[in-house]
Design an enzyme around this catalytic site. Structure first.
Site, PDB file in Angstrom:
ATOM      1  N   ASP A 171      -5.467  93.141 -66.949  1.00 13.36           N
ATOM      2  CA  ASP A 171      -4.872  94.168 -66.101  1.00 13.36           C
ATOM      3  C   ASP A 171      -3.352  94.019 -66.043  1.00 13.36           C
ATOM      4  O   ASP A 171      -2.843  93.103 -65.396  1.00 13.36           O
ATOM      5  CB  ASP A 171      -5.474  94.052 -64.701  1.00 13.36           C
ATOM      6  CG  ASP A 171      -4.899  95.048 -63.721  1.00 13.36           C
ATOM      7  OD1 ASP A 171      -4.316  96.058 -64.172  1.00 13.36           O
ATOM      8  OD2 ASP A 171      -5.042  94.829 -62.501  1.00 13.36           O
ATOM      9  N   ASP A 177      -0.667 100.694 -67.042  1.00 20.55           N
ATOM     10  CA  ASP A 177      -1.675  99.894 -66.343  1.00 20.55           C
ATOM     11  C   ASP A 177      -2.996  99.907 -67.101  1.00 20.55           C
ATOM     12  O   ASP A 177      -3.745 100.884 -67.050  1.00 20.55           O
ATOM     13  CB  ASP A 177      -1.867 100.449 -64.930  1.00 20.55           C
ATOM     14  CG  ASP A 177      -2.781  99.590 -64.082  1.00 20.55           C
ATOM     15  OD1 ASP A 177      -3.300  98.581 -64.590  1.00 20.55           O
ATOM     16  OD2 ASP A 177      -2.980  99.932 -62.901  1.00 20.55           O
TER      17      ASP A 177
END
EC number: 3.4.23.5
Length: 361
Positions: free
Chosen positions: A70, A251
């Site tokens: 992430d 992201d």
């Protein structure tokens, strides 16, 4: 000078029965405690083009986990064996690791969707064939990720000074321990992948078999902690603008493209999108997808174009409707999640504080 050399030689050799013998002294080779920098690769798995994750191990002997990589967060966490909400997850048994260190403090984190509460520790981490010593992480005691196929999350943003957990990120530790051939990592996410072929993450480099490096275009970051950069505009071919001089975060831990409510709702209205479940997820009629316009992101002087088939999902459970890969957020910034990132090869340059997008082969 010759006389001095002869005396020295006489000191280190012996004459035995007319033979010259030189005594040898055994010296134990020093172990290399700082291995040469290298490149690591992790094969990614894919769930419905929405989530991408891969394998790591933690502890001695290694305990194995599947985690989401992430770039929108910095913390590494996996489930503790004491977790009360981690059914069907691989769990970490700290007492079984000879290298585990308990940091004796709690860790709490809230994501845009989901949360995690646990405790901090340090242990040996292995990812993509690279071993990181004394990596800080959190072992979860509870969290809201029961429905995900991955066990935990490995944050890949930068270490935040004075952050709530005071733990150094994995990528920063890799740099400090001189483990990477180059201070970069890269992603390829396969849009049409299966659970066995979801793409690849490369640590310390990139894979030229997947994209043309000559097409790589870098964008400078505007933030020292996040993969955040300036977007000159987001608009459609008909001239309808949704933002100018806005900020966005790349992201890999977010499925959708998200944006400020007032800007995203203009897109929903233009597409005649409907929130059929009243849960913030918007749908369009599948037969209307060919008529939907391209969305153009102008970033550092270059156009990045998403076709209607790029920002919609065909796997909706509602007959005749397809999910729109966009959703509103409560921030003033855009988040370019996997709907955007799967279209390009992405390179995250830690040393030069920039991100690059290249054209896939």
């Amino acid at each position: 000078m010759g006389y001095k050399i002869f005396l020295f030689l006489c000191m280190v050799v012996f004459f035995v029965n007319g033979e010259i013998r030189v005594p040898l002294k055994k010296r134990e080779a020093k172990r290399d405690t700082n291995p040469a920098p290298k490149t690591g690769r992790v094969n990614l798995k894919n769930l419905r083009n929405e989530e991408y994750w891969g394998a790591i191990s933690l502890g001695t002997p290694p305990q194995h986990f599947e985690v989401m990589f992430d770039t929108g967060s910095h913390l590494l966490w996996i489930p503790s064996h004491r977790c009360t909400t981690c059914d069907n997850k691989d769990m970490f048994y700290e007492e079984k690791s000879t290298t585990y260190v308990n940091l004796n403090r709690s860790v709490d984190i809230n994501y845009y969707i989901g949360y995690m509460n646990g405790f901090a520790g340090r242990d040996t981490l292995s990812v993509g064939g690279i071993t990181v010593q004394n990596q800080g992480f959190a072992a979860a005691l509870e969290g809201a990720f029961q429905d995900n196929l991955f066990d935990g999350i490995m944050g890949m943003s930068f270490t935040e000074e004075n952050s709530y957990d005071n733990l150094t990120t994995v990528i920063d530790n890799m740099v400090k321990q001189n483990l990477l051939e180059r201070q970069i990592f890269s992603f390829h996410m396969n849009r049409n992948g299966t659970s066995d072929a979801g793409g690849e993450m490369v640590l310390g480099g990139w894979n030229e078999d997947l994209f043309d490096p000559n097409t790589l275009h870098y964008i400078p970051l505007t933030d020292s902690h996040f993969w955040k950069f300036k977007v000159q505009s987001i608009h459609m071919d008909d001239g309808d603008w949704f933002c100018k001089n806005c900020l966005a975060i790349a992201d890999t831990g977010t499925t959708m493209i998200t944006g400020p409510i007032n800007q995203i709702e203009r897109i929903f209205k233009k597409f005649q999108a409907e929130d059929l479940d009243n849960n913030g997820v918007y749908f369009v009629k599948c037969d209307k997808i060919p008529e939907l316009p391209d969305i153009k992101f102008v970033i550092n002087g270059r156009d990045y174009v998403l076709r209607s088939t790029d920002y919609t999902f065909q796997n909706s459970t509602i007959p005749g409707y397809c999910m729109l890969g966009m959703s509103p957020n409560e921030d003033t910034e855009w988040v370019l999640g996997n709907v955007f990132l799967v279209k390009y090869y992405s390179v995250f340059d830690m040393e030069n504080k920039r991100i690059g997008f290249g054209t896939l082969k």
